[in-house]
Design a protein around this motif. Structure first.
Motif, PDB file in Angstrom:
ATOM      1  N   LEU A 157       0.823  -1.212   0.000  1.00  0.00           N
ATOM      2  CA  LEU A 157       0.000   0.000   0.000  1.00  0.00           C
ATOM      3  C   LEU A 157       0.858   1.263   0.000  1.00  0.00           C
ATOM      4  N   GLN A 158       1.968   1.229   0.723  1.00  0.00           N
ATOM      5  CA  GLN A 158       2.875   2.375   0.728  1.00  0.00           C
ATOM      6  C   GLN A 158       3.499   2.582  -0.652  1.00  0.00           C
ATOM      7  N   ARG A 159       3.844   1.474  -1.320  1.00  0.00           N
ATOM      8  CA  ARG A 159       4.417   1.586  -2.657  1.00  0.00           C
ATOM      9  C   ARG A 159       3.382   2.131  -3.645  1.00  0.00           C
ATOM     10  N   ILE A 160       2.152   1.687  -3.534  1.00  0.00           N
ATOM     11  CA  ILE A 160       1.083   2.172  -4.419  1.00  0.00           C
ATOM     12  C   ILE A 160       0.892   3.672  -4.245  1.00  0.00           C
ATOM     13  N   GLN A 161       0.920   4.149  -3.013  1.00  0.00           N
ATOM     14  CA  GLN A 161       0.764   5.582  -2.752  1.00  0.00           C
ATOM     15  C   GLN A 161       1.925   6.369  -3.343  1.00  0.00           C
ATOM     16  N   LEU A 162       3.124   5.869  -3.171  1.00  0.00           N
ATOM     17  CA  LEU A 162       4.318   6.539  -3.702  1.00  0.00           C
ATOM     18  C   LEU A 162       4.259   6.623  -5.226  1.00  0.00           C
ATOM     19  N   LEU A 163       3.850   5.542  -5.876  1.00  0.00           N
ATOM     20  CA  LEU A 163       3.804   5.514  -7.336  1.00  0.00           C
ATOM     21  C   LEU A 163       2.724   6.441  -7.887  1.00  0.00           C
ATOM     22  N   GLN A 164       1.623   6.568  -7.171  1.00  0.00           N
ATOM     23  CA  GLN A 164       0.587   7.520  -7.599  1.00  0.00           C
ATOM     24  C   GLN A 164       1.131   8.950  -7.616  1.00  0.00           C
ATOM     25  N   GLU A 165       1.986   9.247  -6.672  1.00  0.00           N
ATOM     26  CA  GLU A 165       2.547  10.598  -6.573  1.00  0.00           C
ATOM     27  C   GLU A 165       3.659  10.827  -7.593  1.00  0.00           C
TER      28      GLU A 165
END
Length: 234
Positions: free
Chosen positions: A99-107
């Motif tokens: 989930l942290q990686r998904i958030q980072l990639l969205q940004e």
């Protein structure tokens, strides 16, 4: 821009094909796009060389250079459910890491395309019962559903749609993959759309992946739903 998941009614339904196809179409529009396969299993060996099919397809066909750590978090050698493949290697899948990686990639990207593993209820962490569907819910991202056109697809697709709707996950549309154009397949498609009239795209059964990448979905109702601005200028 729109970030989303590509999920399937089952394994080997064409999620990687659709993820790669959408990635290439969007990159051609000048968008900065990354695919992301949180968990992949089943290392393939050919001529003494080991690789993973999903991420290799991304890297082989991407029109932009992909960052290795941005396209995958866990890879396990055994072709099995993620939780079991991880157990065989003495590991477990940390959902918070995903989930942290998904958030980072969205940004970091204009478009993030997350590809699921198997069907919705594939376990990621058997210790607490966490499934792919739980990860999708927590990510708060919508989905594109990939399904077959052959016998059995009506039941599998409607069950998957019910699971998504019951958890209030926005379904952006459906991709019907591998269509041979038979009367039964056409009826299957229309029946599914009767129950769930969502945007869609139909991908015919093609001989090789090069043909597939040349198959345009930019004028389908699915692509118009995903990226209305890009669709209007094509």
């Amino acid at each position: 821009m729109q970030h989303f998941w590509v999920v399937g009614t089952d394994t080997d339904v064409g999620k990687t094909v659709v993820t790669t196809l959408l990635m290439c179409h969007l990159q051609r529009q000048g968008l900065n796009v990354t695919p992301y396969k949180p968990v992949q299993t089943g290392e393939v060996y050919e001529n003494g060389y080991g690789y993973y099919y999903d991420t290799t397809m991304y890297e082989k066909h991407s029109l932009q250079k992909l960052t290795q750590e941005h396209i995958n978090s866990y890879s396990f050698k055994e072709a099995a459910s993620p939780h079991f493949a991880a157990q065989l290697e003495g590991q477990h899948i940390n959902v918070e890491t995903l989930l942290q990686r998904i958030q980072l990639l969205q940004e970091s990207y204009d478009v993030l395309i997350c590809e699921g593993a198997g069907g919705l209820f594939v376990p990621f962490d058997a210790r607490n019962g966490t499934t792919l569907l739980d990860v999708i819910v927590s990510s708060k991202l919508p989905v594109v559903l990939v399904t077959r056109t052959t016998l059995g697809t009506i039941n599998h697709t409607l069950l998957t749609m019910e699971a998504l709707k019951s958890r209030k996950i926005d379904v952006l549309g459906i991709v019907f993959n591998g269509d041979k154009g038979s009367m039964m397949e056409q009826d299957n498609i229309q029946t599914i759309l009767q129950y769930h009239p969502v945007p869609y795209a139909i991908i015919p059964q093609l001989q090789d992946f090069t043909q597939l990448l040349n198959h345009s979905v930019t004028h389908t109702t699915l692509f118009e739903r995903l990226f209305p601005y890009e669709s209007s200028i094509n």
